[in-house]
Design a protein around this motif. Sequence first.
Motif: not given
Length: 137
Positions: A46-61
């Motif tokens: 879940f830590l890795i999944a969170f990091a992947v999704y969070g990074t993706s959201d950061l790039f989109i923002w």
Amino acid sequence: MFAGTTGFLVSFAGIVPTKISAFGIELSTLDQKTFILLVAVVVFYFLIAFAVYGTSDLFIWRKKYQDYLEEVEKYVDGWTEEDQRLYDGLYSRLPKIDWLYDRFKDVTTCRMLFEFLLPVVYGIVAIVALGHVLWIR
């Protein structure tokens, strides 16, 4: 956060099941170690999944923000003296919101720390704590 909290409960409160009644399973000491390892793997996943999704959201923002800046630049390039006069007249009648622009970066930074960094640190500490429990047993 739930997975990390489960990890903290296992590591600090010593909550490791000895029996899972619903399945009729009793856990030996070796099985309890396996359970702790499984909890650590779940927290890590879940830590890795969170990091992947969070990074993706950061790039989109960031891309949306870049698009906004480009649109502003295009608009400013076509800005005339008449546009400026009309803007000044309108702006003088509206309440000042400079505070909003002054605090934007502070609020964004706090939100990123709270929504991204805190869960990552929480997960890492939970994994370390579970590793410590495995090492001791």
